[in-house]
Design a protein around this motif. Structure first.
Motif, PDB file in Angstrom:
ATOM      1  N   THR A   1       0.846  -1.113   0.042  1.00 27.77           N
ATOM      2  CA  THR A   1       0.117   0.175   0.024  1.00 27.77           C
ATOM      3  C   THR A   1       0.814   1.238  -0.078  1.00 27.77           C
ATOM      4  OG1 THR A   1      -1.788  -1.223   1.297  1.00 27.77           O
ATOM      5  CG2 THR A   1      -1.660   1.136   1.189  1.00 27.77           C
ATOM      6  N   PRO A   2       0.824   1.848  -0.985  1.00 28.12           N
ATOM      7  CA  PRO A   2       0.153   1.995  -2.301  1.00 28.12           C
ATOM      8  C   PRO A   2       1.026   0.659  -3.150  1.00 28.12           C
ATOM      9  CG  PRO A   2       1.502   3.748  -2.294  1.00 28.12           C
ATOM     10  CD  PRO A   2       1.407   3.116  -1.206  1.00 28.12           C
ATOM     11  N   PRO A   3       0.299   0.137  -4.036  1.00 31.05           N
ATOM     12  CA  PRO A   3       1.177  -0.996  -5.011  1.00 31.05           C
ATOM     13  C   PRO A   3       2.177  -0.232  -5.793  1.00 31.05           C
ATOM     14  CG  PRO A   3      -1.265  -1.161  -5.099  1.00 31.05           C
ATOM     15  CD  PRO A   3      -1.140   0.312  -4.577  1.00 31.05           C
ATOM     16  N   PRO A   4       3.398  -0.484  -5.606  1.00 31.39           N
ATOM     17  CA  PRO A   4       4.448  -0.063  -6.579  1.00 31.39           C
ATOM     18  C   PRO A   4       4.034  -0.478  -8.133  1.00 31.39           C
ATOM     19  CG  PRO A   4       5.210  -1.870  -5.412  1.00 31.39           C
ATOM     20  CD  PRO A   4       3.843  -1.421  -4.792  1.00 31.39           C
ATOM     21  N   LYS A   5       4.995  -0.018  -9.157  1.00 37.11           N
ATOM     22  CA  LYS A   5       4.751  -0.509 -10.317  1.00 37.11           C
ATOM     23  C   LYS A   5       5.525  -1.874 -10.728  1.00 37.11           C
ATOM     24  CE  LYS A   5       4.316   4.166 -12.179  1.00 37.11           C
ATOM     25  NZ  LYS A   5       4.833   5.078 -13.012  1.00 37.11           N
ATOM     26  N   VAL A   6       6.072  -2.402  -9.768  1.00 35.57           N
ATOM     27  CA  VAL A   6       6.911  -3.513  -9.811  1.00 35.57           C
ATOM     28  C   VAL A   6       6.814  -4.536  -8.822  1.00 35.57           C
ATOM     29  CG1 VAL A   6       8.662  -2.494 -11.268  1.00 35.57           C
ATOM     30  CG2 VAL A   6       9.026  -2.550  -9.032  1.00 35.57           C
ATOM     31  N   ASP A   7       6.813  -5.830  -9.074  1.00 32.91           N
ATOM     32  CA  ASP A   7       7.060  -6.755  -7.966  1.00 32.91           C
ATOM     33  C   ASP A   7       8.292  -6.517  -7.064  1.00 32.91           C
ATOM     34  OD1 ASP A   7       4.567  -7.939  -8.942  1.00 32.91           O
ATOM     35  OD2 ASP A   7       5.612  -9.455 -10.210  1.00 32.91           O
ATOM     36  N   SER A   8       8.233  -7.171  -5.923  1.00 36.96           N
ATOM     37  CA  SER A   8       9.395  -7.283  -4.724  1.00 36.96           C
ATOM     38  C   SER A   8       9.872  -8.710  -4.559  1.00 36.96           C
ATOM     39  CB  SER A   8       8.883  -6.412  -3.788  1.00 36.96           C
ATOM     40  OG  SER A   8       8.675  -5.143  -4.044  1.00 36.96           O
ATOM     41  N   ALA A   9      11.040  -8.885  -3.764  1.00 36.29           N
ATOM     42  CA  ALA A   9      11.431  -9.923  -3.312  1.00 36.29           C
ATOM     43  C   ALA A   9      12.046  -9.797  -1.919  1.00 36.29           C
ATOM     44  CB  ALA A   9      12.218 -10.763  -4.376  1.00 36.29           C
ATOM     45  N   VAL A  10      12.257 -10.754  -1.254  1.00 35.15           N
ATOM     46  CA  VAL A  10      13.047 -10.880  -0.171  1.00 35.15           C
ATOM     47  C   VAL A  10      14.389 -11.471  -0.265  1.00 35.15           C
ATOM     48  CG1 VAL A  10      13.054 -11.473   2.248  1.00 35.15           C
ATOM     49  CG2 VAL A  10      11.074 -10.489   1.205  1.00 35.15           C
ATOM     50  N   VAL A  11      15.532 -10.961   0.137  1.00 34.77           N
ATOM     51  CA  VAL A  11      16.758 -11.571   0.086  1.00 34.77           C
ATOM     52  C   VAL A  11      17.326 -11.899   1.450  1.00 34.77           C
ATOM     53  CG1 VAL A  11      19.261 -11.653  -0.873  1.00 34.77           C
ATOM     54  CG2 VAL A  11      17.218 -10.367  -2.211  1.00 34.77           C
ATOM     55  N   ARG A  12      17.743 -13.215   1.717  1.00 38.37           N
ATOM     56  CA  ARG A  12      18.247 -13.222   3.058  1.00 38.37           C
ATOM     57  C   ARG A  12      19.939 -13.595   2.572  1.00 38.37           C
ATOM     58  NH1 ARG A  12      17.528 -16.179   8.259  1.00 38.37           N
ATOM     59  NH2 ARG A  12      19.706 -16.324   8.928  1.00 38.37           N
ATOM     60  N   LEU A  13      20.502 -12.647   3.444  1.00 35.18           N
ATOM     61  CA  LEU A  13      21.961 -12.754   3.382  1.00 35.18           C
ATOM     62  C   LEU A  13      22.801 -12.819   4.607  1.00 35.18           C
ATOM     63  CD1 LEU A  13      20.862  -9.734   1.911  1.00 35.18           C
ATOM     64  CD2 LEU A  13      23.091 -10.051   0.750  1.00 35.18           C
ATOM     65  N   ASP A  14      23.424 -14.072   4.583  1.00 32.78           N
ATOM     66  CA  ASP A  14      24.248 -14.479   5.812  1.00 32.78           C
ATOM     67  C   ASP A  14      25.639 -14.378   5.694  1.00 32.78           C
ATOM     68  OD1 ASP A  14      22.175 -15.797   7.582  1.00 32.78           O
ATOM     69  OD2 ASP A  14      21.634 -16.516   5.715  1.00 32.78           O
ATOM     70  N   PRO A  15      26.338 -13.570   6.674  1.00 33.90           N
ATOM     71  CA  PRO A  15      27.697 -13.167   6.486  1.00 33.90           C
ATOM     72  C   PRO A  15      28.822 -14.611   6.300  1.00 33.90           C
ATOM     73  CG  PRO A  15      27.165 -12.872   8.857  1.00 33.90           C
ATOM     74  CD  PRO A  15      25.885 -13.309   7.895  1.00 33.90           C
ATOM     75  N   LEU A  16      29.617 -14.396   5.417  1.00 29.13           N
ATOM     76  CA  LEU A  16      30.660 -15.548   5.162  1.00 29.13           C
ATOM     77  C   LEU A  16      31.654 -15.453   6.413  1.00 29.13           C
ATOM     78  CD1 LEU A  16      31.199 -15.237   1.387  1.00 29.13           C
ATOM     79  CD2 LEU A  16      29.734 -16.994   2.515  1.00 29.13           C
ATOM     80  N   PRO A  17      31.858 -16.560   6.797  1.00 27.89           N
ATOM     81  CA  PRO A  17      32.981 -16.759   7.742  1.00 27.89           C
ATOM     82  C   PRO A  17      34.376 -16.357   7.390  1.00 27.89           C
ATOM     83  CG  PRO A  17      32.471 -19.096   6.992  1.00 27.89           C
ATOM     84  CD  PRO A  17      31.566 -18.004   6.261  1.00 27.89           C
ATOM     85  N   ASP A  18      34.747 -16.234   6.158  1.00 25.81           N
ATOM     86  CA  ASP A  18      35.953 -15.800   5.531  1.00 25.81           C
ATOM     87  C   ASP A  18      35.808 -14.407   4.856  1.00 25.81           C
ATOM     88  OD1 ASP A  18      34.614 -16.974   3.724  1.00 25.81           O
ATOM     89  OD2 ASP A  18      36.359 -18.346   2.779  1.00 25.81           O
TER      90      ASP A  18
END
Length: 262
Positions: free
Chosen positions: A172-189
């Motif tokens: 709300t309000p609807p954007p003109k594009v779809d969205s997505a959720v990204v999960r980012l987990d830190p690398l140990p190195d």
């Protein structure tokens, strides 16, 4: 009323916000940072999941709504008004690793991500909603149309994965594009700070002129000589290089600088 100038599109469907909280979890008793809570749709889900939530909000219109949430959150909600690009995350959590969970404002989402990927503060994890196009850029691989600097920086420092998609009508309000959720987990190195800074410069130069051969796009950093030092054909283009090859170029930049070369 959403402010287009602030890139605001609100998630109010509790089924969706609860799913985002689950994807970021477990959150019970954990410090969580949310940027751009707006009317608090995702904030409610994070509190429901047991998190200790700090929100950063730039739009003072939402302060009364967020204050109402504070009164029922049993001391687990802290509100900070201001610009998330200027916030010292380490000071917010007194040095504790924050889990960042946000439906990021469209106009600053990429800048915030780069700050969290390359800056001094290292989040415990990030679960972030972006425009779908931006999400695809984060997880893109060599040869993909979406492959670029954002993919290189994200994948050099984290394991990144699209974990959920959301249609425009969910907002709300609807954007003109779809969205997505990204999960980012830190690398140990995670790369050391000087190498990561060199990687930023190399990827920015290479993708800044992505249609050119590396010998031309990387000319300010050494061009063909830099490529030779990293064992890379200088007639290749940026979108063909793997992350390891970009890391090799970044390492070559550091070596050249130590020897006073250009």
């Amino acid at each position: 009323m959403a402010d287009k100038g602030l890139g605001q599109h609100f998630l109010l469907d509790l089924n969706i916000t609860r799913k985002i909280a689950r994807l970021a979890g477990p959150l019970e008793g954990r410090p969580v940072l949310e940027v751009g809570p707006g009317p608090g749709g995702l904030t409610r889900a994070l509190l429901e999941a047991g998190a200790d939530v700090t929100v950063i909000e730039k739009d003072a219109r939402f302060l009364p709504i967020l204050n109402d949430l504070t009164t029922v959150s049993e001391g687990r909600l802290t509100i900070q008004m201001g610009d998330a690009l200027k916030v010292d995350e380490g000071a917010l959590a007194a040095g504790a690793p924050l889990t960042i969970v946000s439906n990021l404002p469209y106009n600053v989402g990429t800048a915030l991500l780069i700050k969290w990927l390359t800056g001094p503060y290292r989040p415990a994890s990030m679960t972030l909603m972006f425009q779908k196009e931006v999400a695809e850029r984060i997880v893109a691989r060599p040869g993909d149309d979406a492959y670029g600097r954002l993919a290189v920086l994200a994948q050099a420092t984290t394991q990144a994965k699209i974990v959920m998609e959301a249609p425009a009508r969910a907002f709300t309000p609807p954007p003109k594009v779809d969205s997505a959720v990204v999960r980012l987990d830190p690398l140990p190195d995670r790369p050391p700070t000087p190498l990561l800074a060199a990687l930023e410069r190399v990827s920015q130069a290479a993708f800044g002129q992505r249609r050119k051969m590396l010998r031309a796009s990387l000319k300010p950093l050494g061009g063909a000589d830099l490529c030779a030092a990293a064992g890379i054909d200088p007639v290749r283009r940026a979108e063909t290089l793997t992350l390891d090859e970009f890391m090799g170029l970044a390492q070559a930049v550091l070596v050249a600088e130590r020897h006073g070369e250009k």
